[in-house]
Design an enzyme around this catalytic site. Structure first.
Site, PDB file in Angstrom:
ATOM      1  N   CYS A 171      30.622 -25.997  -0.510  1.00  0.00           N
ATOM      2  CA  CYS A 171      31.023 -27.103   0.718  1.00  0.00           C
ATOM      3  C   CYS A 171      30.492 -26.859   1.996  1.00  0.00           C
ATOM      4  CB  CYS A 171      32.779 -27.062   0.758  1.00  0.00           C
ATOM      5  SG  CYS A 171      33.304 -28.088   1.760  1.00  0.00           S
TER       6      CYS A 171
ATOM      7  N   GLU B  16      25.582 -33.529   2.092  1.00  0.00           N
ATOM      8  CA  GLU B  16      25.406 -32.858   0.753  1.00  0.00           C
ATOM      9  C   GLU B  16      25.966 -33.634  -0.459  1.00  0.00           C
ATOM     10  OE1 GLU B  16      25.953 -28.518   3.282  1.00  0.00           O
ATOM     11  OE2 GLU B  16      26.857 -28.826   1.229  1.00  0.00           O
TER      12      GLU B  16
ATOM     13  N   GLY C 118      34.008 -32.850   4.005  1.00  0.00           N
ATOM     14  CA  GLY C 118      34.874 -33.679   4.584  1.00  0.00           C
ATOM     15  C   GLY C 118      36.113 -33.873   3.804  1.00  0.00           C
ATOM     16  N   GLU C 119      36.942 -34.635   4.529  1.00  0.00           N
ATOM     17  CA  GLU C 119      38.467 -34.938   3.900  1.00  0.00           C
ATOM     18  C   GLU C 119      38.459 -36.192   3.694  1.00  0.00           C
ATOM     19  OE1 GLU C 119      41.303 -33.532   2.620  1.00  0.00           O
ATOM     20  OE2 GLU C 119      41.861 -35.480   2.467  1.00  0.00           O
TER      21      GLU C 119
ATOM     22  N   LEU D 154      45.754 -26.479  -2.181  1.00  0.00           N
ATOM     23  CA  LEU D 154      46.974 -25.693  -1.558  1.00  0.00           C
ATOM     24  C   LEU D 154      46.908 -24.485  -0.899  1.00  0.00           C
ATOM     25  CD1 LEU D 154      49.477 -27.403  -1.969  1.00  0.00           C
ATOM     26  CD2 LEU D 154      50.230 -25.751  -3.750  1.00  0.00           C
ATOM     27  N   HIS D 155      45.902 -23.547  -1.778  1.00  0.00           N
ATOM     28  CA  HIS D 155      45.673 -22.272  -1.222  1.00  0.00           C
ATOM     29  C   HIS D 155      46.611 -21.286  -0.749  1.00  0.00           C
ATOM     30  CE1 HIS D 155      41.859 -24.308  -1.079  1.00  0.00           C
ATOM     31  NE2 HIS D 155      42.115 -25.172   0.071  1.00  0.00           N
TER      32      HIS D 155
ATOM     33  N   CYS E 189      39.788 -25.483   7.965  1.00  0.00           N
ATOM     34  CA  CYS E 189      40.427 -24.705   7.148  1.00  0.00           C
ATOM     35  C   CYS E 189      39.322 -23.438   7.606  1.00  0.00           C
ATOM     36  CB  CYS E 189      40.200 -25.133   5.526  1.00  0.00           C
ATOM     37  SG  CYS E 189      41.236 -26.579   5.537  1.00  0.00           S
TER      38      CYS E 189
ATOM     39  N   CYS F  35      29.253 -33.755  -7.286  1.00  0.00           N
ATOM     40  CA  CYS F  35      30.269 -33.402  -6.018  1.00  0.00           C
ATOM     41  C   CYS F  35      29.720 -34.297  -4.969  1.00  0.00           C
ATOM     42  CB  CYS F  35      30.268 -32.233  -6.116  1.00  0.00           C
ATOM     43  SG  CYS F  35      31.278 -31.624  -4.532  1.00  0.00           S
TER      44      CYS F  35
HETATM   45  N1  SAH Z   1      38.471 -31.673   2.234  1.00  0.00           N
HETATM   46  C1  SAH Z   1      38.907 -31.654   0.744  1.00  0.00           C
HETATM   47  C2  SAH Z   1      37.737 -31.703  -0.053  1.00  0.00           C
HETATM   48  C3  SAH Z   1      36.156 -30.997   0.276  1.00  0.00           C
HETATM   49  S1  SAH Z   1      36.383 -29.214   0.097  1.00  0.00           S
HETATM   50  C4  SAH Z   1      39.882 -30.559   0.334  1.00  0.00           C
HETATM   51  O1  SAH Z   1      39.702 -29.636   1.159  1.00  0.00           O
HETATM   52  O2  SAH Z   1      40.457 -30.490  -0.689  1.00  0.00           O
HETATM   53  C5  SAH Z   1      36.652 -29.164  -1.478  1.00  0.00           C
HETATM   54  C6  SAH Z   1      37.073 -27.970  -2.108  1.00  0.00           C
HETATM   55  O3  SAH Z   1      36.463 -26.667  -1.787  1.00  0.00           O
HETATM   56  C7  SAH Z   1      38.510 -27.694  -1.481  1.00  0.00           C
HETATM   57  O4  SAH Z   1      39.404 -27.414  -2.775  1.00  0.00           O
HETATM   58  C8  SAH Z   1      38.290 -26.457  -0.601  1.00  0.00           C
HETATM   59  O5  SAH Z   1      39.212 -25.587  -0.741  1.00  0.00           O
HETATM   60  C9  SAH Z   1      37.171 -25.837  -1.512  1.00  0.00           C
HETATM   61  N2  SAH Z   1      36.236 -24.935  -0.565  1.00  0.00           N
HETATM   62  C10 SAH Z   1      36.036 -24.902   0.872  1.00  0.00           C
HETATM   63  N3  SAH Z   1      35.302 -23.959   1.268  1.00  0.00           N
HETATM   64  C11 SAH Z   1      35.330 -23.056   0.258  1.00  0.00           C
HETATM   65  C12 SAH Z   1      34.736 -21.775   0.032  1.00  0.00           C
HETATM   66  N4  SAH Z   1      34.016 -21.198   1.180  1.00  0.00           N
HETATM   67  N5  SAH Z   1      34.793 -21.024  -1.122  1.00  0.00           N
HETATM   68  C13 SAH Z   1      35.541 -21.838  -2.397  1.00  0.00           C
HETATM   69  N6  SAH Z   1      36.048 -22.870  -2.072  1.00  0.00           N
HETATM   70  C14 SAH Z   1      36.086 -23.574  -0.959  1.00  0.00           C
HETATM   71 FE1  SF4 Z   2      39.501 -27.896   4.922  1.00  0.00          FE
HETATM   72 FE2  SF4 Z   2      38.273 -29.477   3.004  1.00  0.00          FE
HETATM   73 FE3  SF4 Z   2      37.861 -29.772   5.737  1.00  0.00          FE
HETATM   74 FE4  SF4 Z   2      36.690 -27.760   4.397  1.00  0.00          FE
HETATM   75  S1  SF4 Z   2      36.358 -30.046   3.963  1.00  0.00           S
HETATM   76  S2  SF4 Z   2      37.733 -27.616   6.554  1.00  0.00           S
HETATM   77  S3  SF4 Z   2      38.480 -27.297   3.055  1.00  0.00           S
HETATM   78  S4  SF4 Z   2      39.867 -30.218   4.625  1.00  0.00           S
END
Ligand code: SAH
Ligand code: SF4
Length: 342
Positions: free
Chosen positions: A332, A85, A160-161, A214-215, A109, A98
């Site tokens: 995402c 995506e 992805g990370e 961070l969250h 997460c 993005c």
């Molecule tokens: N893995 C990396 C980058 C991809 S996720 C990371 O976690 O930073 C990119 C961003 O989208 C992250 O800040 C993540 O917390 C946020 N994100 C993921 N799922 C989401 C959702 N359902 N609603 C809002 N933000 C979300």
């Molecule tokens: Fe967590 Fe980022 Fe992976 Fe989603 S893409 S599971 S927010 S690390």
């Protein structure tokens, strides 16, 4: 597949062509990408036809548009069936793309559609830069009006990370900087806190930006949202972010997905403010985009304002990110989740 070969090694694919041909091809792939090989006007038509099936490492399967055409979401499909995506957002003075770095994500997460799906595979460097080339070609061809006709910003905030796929992400960044005319300062790598990757990125020669998701500002809460926190707790994530700031003199940003009744309290805001002040970081709040697999809801508007108020009173720079394209599953992993569900 042309993007799966390093730009410097394209010659090897065409032993019978003179070197200037591969130089021209490299320009069409990286400097001035086009959507179809017919548009590679400096190449002979036989070669253009021959290359047609080898241009993209994926096919465009779904294209969605929102925000009066200023948000475009693409779902690409690779020959092995993997979904990629990317989301392009146009503004008056900038365009932000993005991109995804993996198919799925292993880090799980709880609130993230990609995480709920699990991990499928890493993306190759070529599959990452091809997303950039596609969007660049789309903009140059007039696909989006009322914004710059080229990509001004790249964020690794798709599926992805990125720091769990370090070598390939690194190579994709190198190609963007060295071959695509994208400045390192325009690229943001977002991580949930893969500490060794943050350290490696700090040691790279490029002035890229780092965003840390961070969250939560205390370990017990963060571990319930971000399982990786067990391995790399807050203190280590903060130390690695501080190291990045010291090495690059670039402001780190902290991403915080606002979930109703979970991480939207004034107590969390005050603890976050302390971390943000120590890091000289900017805070971006994002209202949760609900996913089908959890009952989590986005924080309420008034609560987000209250949270922002605490941060600002504590002297922290903080903004609420607009949720572009929420009506087209632009968060995402969501488009992929939907297309798999059907
Ligand atoms: N893995 C990396 C980058 C991809 S996720 C990371 O976690 O930073 C990119 C961003 O989208 C992250 O800040 C993540 O917390 C946020 N994100 C993921 N799922 C989401 C959702 N359902 N609603 C809002 N933000 C979300
Ligand atoms: Fe967590 Fe980022 Fe992976 Fe989603 S893409 S599971 S927010 S690390």
């Amino acid at each position: 597949m042309l993007y799966l070969t390093q730009p410097e090694n394209l010659e090897a694919l065409f032993p019978n062509e003179p070197p200037f041909r591969t130089r021209q091809l490299r320009e069409w792939l990286y400097e001035h990408p086009v959507l179809a090989t017919e548009e590679m006007t400096s190449l002979p038509s036989t070669l253009r036809t021959e290359l047609a099936d080898r241009l993209w490492p994926f096919v465009l399967e779904v294209e969605q548009s929102a925000d009066a055409g200023m948000t475009r979401k693409w779902l690409f499909r690779t020959p092995d069936g993997a979904a990629i995506e990317a989301v392009l957002m146009g503004y008056a003075r900038r365009t932000t793309l993005c991109i995804s770095s993996q198919v799925g994500c292993a880090l799980g997460c709880t609130f993230c559609a990609t995480g709920q799906f699990g991990f499928e595979r890493h993306l190759e460097a070529g599959e990452i830069v091809a997303q950039v080339a596609f969007a660049q070609a789309f903009l140059a061809g007039g696909g989006m009006k009322g914004c710059p006709s080229r990509i001004t910003n790249i964020v690794f905030m798709g599926m992805g990370e990125p720091l769990a796929n370090y070598a390939r992400v690194r190579e994709s960044i190198r190609r963007m900087i060295e071959h695509m005319g994208i400045s390192a300062r325009a690229i943001t790598v977002s991580t949930v806190g893969v500490v060794p990757g943050m350290r490696r990125l700090a040691a790279e020669p490029w002035q890229v930006n780092l965003a840390v998701s961070l969250h939560a500002a205390e370990d017990a809460l963060r571990t319930t949202l971000v399982p990786l926190n067990k391995r790399y707790p807050l203190e280590q994530v903060e130390a690695a972010a501080a190291e990045f700031f010291t090495a690059k003199h670039r402001r780190v940003s902290i991403e915080w997905t606002m979930i109703d009744g979970v991480n939207d309290s004034d107590v969390q805001a005050a603890k976050l403010a302390a971390i943000a002040r120590r890091l000289h970081a900017h805070v971006n709040l994002i209202a949760l985009n609900p996913t089908p697999l959890t009952p989590d809801r986005p924080a309420r508007r008034a609560r987000i304002e209250g949270f922002l108020g605490v941060l600002r009173r504590e002297g922290v720079n903080a903004t609420l990110r607009d949720t572009r394209g929420s009506d087209i599953d632009a968060a995402c992993g969501q488009l992929r989740a939907r297309s798999a569900g059907q």
